[in-house]
Each structure stands twice: as structure tokens, then as C-alpha cells.
Design an enzyme around this catalytic site. Sequence first.
Site, mmCIF file in Angstrom:
data_model
loop_
_atom_site.group_PDB
_atom_site.id
_atom_site.type_symbol
_atom_site.label_atom_id
_atom_site.label_comp_id
_atom_site.label_asym_id
_atom_site.label_seq_id
_atom_site.Cartn_x
_atom_site.Cartn_y
_atom_site.Cartn_z
ATOM 1 C CG HIS A 94 44.966 40.842 43.370
ATOM 2 N ND1 HIS A 94 45.410 39.731 44.048
ATOM 3 C CD2 HIS A 94 44.269 40.369 42.312
ATOM 4 C CE1 HIS A 94 44.995 38.647 43.425
ATOM 5 N NE2 HIS A 94 44.294 39.007 42.371
ATOM 6 C CG ASP A 125 46.570 39.854 47.257
ATOM 7 O OD1 ASP A 125 45.640 40.676 47.241
ATOM 8 O OD2 ASP A 125 46.962 39.271 46.231
ATOM 9 C CB SER A 208 42.066 36.657 42.225
ATOM 10 O OG SER A 208 43.388 36.425 41.843
#
Length: 356
Positions: A94, A125, A208
Site C-alpha cells: 500500500h 501487503d 508503514s
Amino acid sequence: MDVFPARALRPAVLVCSAALVCGCSTFGSPGGTADAARTAADAAAVPGPVNDLESAYQRVIKDVLPSVVQIQADEDLGSGVVYDDKGHIVTNAHVVGQATTFQVTTADDEQPLTASLVRSYPEQDLAVIRLDKAPKGLRAAVFGDSATVQVGHIVLAMGSPLGLSSSVTQGIVSATGRTVSEGQTDGGTGATIGDMVQTSAAINPGNSGGALVNLAGRVIGIPTLAAADPGLGGAMAPGIGFAIPASTVRKIADQIVRTGKVTDSGRASLGITGRTVVDDAYRATGVALVEVQSGGAASRAGLRAGDVVTGLGTADITSVTTLSEALAAKRPGDRATVTFTRDGVGGTAEVTLGEQ
């Protein structure tokens, strides 16, 4: 509890101002002697165990932070971890989104480097990008053994929250083996990820793809999700974040680096395409099989299109998300009992799970 990707939505420009007070004193003056004495006294007042812990933090930060980078993909910011000395960097799918080229900033140099996408694997992911030209001295992080991660271990989260590169937060491992479904809002992939590490270390947008590190200097996970409290309008729930475990990162990244694709996901599959079924009150009640792949796990067990799955093993299945979560807790080759209805009549089938 909801979870959302911990990526910054837009690069943040923060301007900090501080009043600087400059003072001069002659070497050997009484003021200088007093300052030195106070410094020595302050150091002596700190208990030995505290000094030891601080030293451990500083050692780990010195060792690992140079391997954590900031990634700019289109207009979004995230983090990444140097995977090898050839310039491969692992991050979240992402974070890369739909981009194929990136600007990467290392902890040692503010001059951005260019990088290109090797492969994105949204199902877990994870993604790997590669620097177009790896600089000399590029230091790869060392990934740890997920099996040794225990609740209570002290960890540091490293990344670029809100665009603040090379930031470090501290916490503990709060739980292991969590199965978490990532929403598709806020740039998420919608992946359901098993065996995640839950941590109290602060994870904010921009973290992230960074590193969750233990005090041995090993990366034990990739920070990916932060929890949000629906009761507070979706505001972040402090101290509840999730990281993809190092074992999963290595399994996926090794394949991408070696072959450019993922052929062994380790994820269990029924081999179906499904949709959530709701009742008259719009409550989710099961998963209707829209398509059953020929030769897949469901097909071999006698399931067919039109069946509505309501259970997998001991898990109640009410939606596509709950089915994904139940499958994420299993492995290819596992046997499970599927509970279903066909034309209003209940039944069960013994399924040997395939691989996604």
C-alpha cells in the site's frame, strides 16, 4: 476495532523554530567547573540499569536506522527497509500503490535516490523496490526469527511518521499471532494478514514499511497497520499497531528478489470466488460461492457455485472478511470442515485446503 494503513497521505512540511541562547565562559572559570560538576552529578544519579537500557537503545538505533529509508511514491510517503546490498528495499504494497518509480531518501544522505518497482504482492501487503544505483556502503538490515518473538519483548519502531524521517518510537510486543484485515480505504489493499505482531510502539501514518526491531538489532516485523476506535470517530487508538512478521517478509521478499514473482505464498485457499450474503435486516449471514475453481480445494470436496458457506472449522463465516480471516489462520494442506447450505438445506464437507 478498525485498522488502517500507517502511511502518510501527503508529505508533511514541518517548520520548527527554537530560541538559541549562546553563552561563553573562559576555560577553567568557576562557571565551567560548576557545569562540569553538575553533569557528572547528573550522570551518577542515573541508576545503572537505566544507563544499560539507554545504551542498548542507542546501539540498536546506530546499527539499524541507517537501513531504514523514506519512500516517496507519487504524492504519498512511506518507509522501507534495505533488504540487501544490491539495493533491494522491502516495504508495504500500500506504500507503493500503483507507482512504478520512487524517490528514496536514506538516513545518511538527504539527496533522494531513484528506485523502480520489482514486484508488489497486495495479498500480503508487501512489495520490493530496487534502487537504480545502490550507493557504496548501503547497509542491509538483519531480519530475525519470528518464532523467538515473545509478548513483553522491548521493540523499537523506525520509519518516517508524517514525513519525519529517521524517527524512532519504543514499546513492547503486546501480542503475537494476530489475524488482521486491512481496509481498502485510506489506500489499503484489503489484505487479510495472519500471524501479525501487535505492538504498543507508536505507529503513525508514514511508518508503514519501516522496521520493528528488537534489542538484538534484528528486524522482527514490518509496521503496517494502526488501530482506530470507531467510538471516537475513527481516531487512532494509541498503542495498538500491527507488523507483518519477519518470517513472512523473508518468504515473500526472497521470492520477489530471486524470481520477480511469488509462487509459494504459504496462504491457504478454498479456490473460490465469493460474495457476502445478507438477510432481510442487512446482516451478513454467509459467503455465497460465485465461482468454484476446477480442481481447487472446494471443487474436490464437492462444493459448487450457489452454495453458501457459513462455517470453516470452528469459525463462523458471515462475510468474505471472516472467511479470509479463518483461512489466514490455516496453512495449505490443512484439513477443515466446511459448513454450508445448498438450496436451503444444510450440509458439511471435508476440505483439504489449497494454496492461494
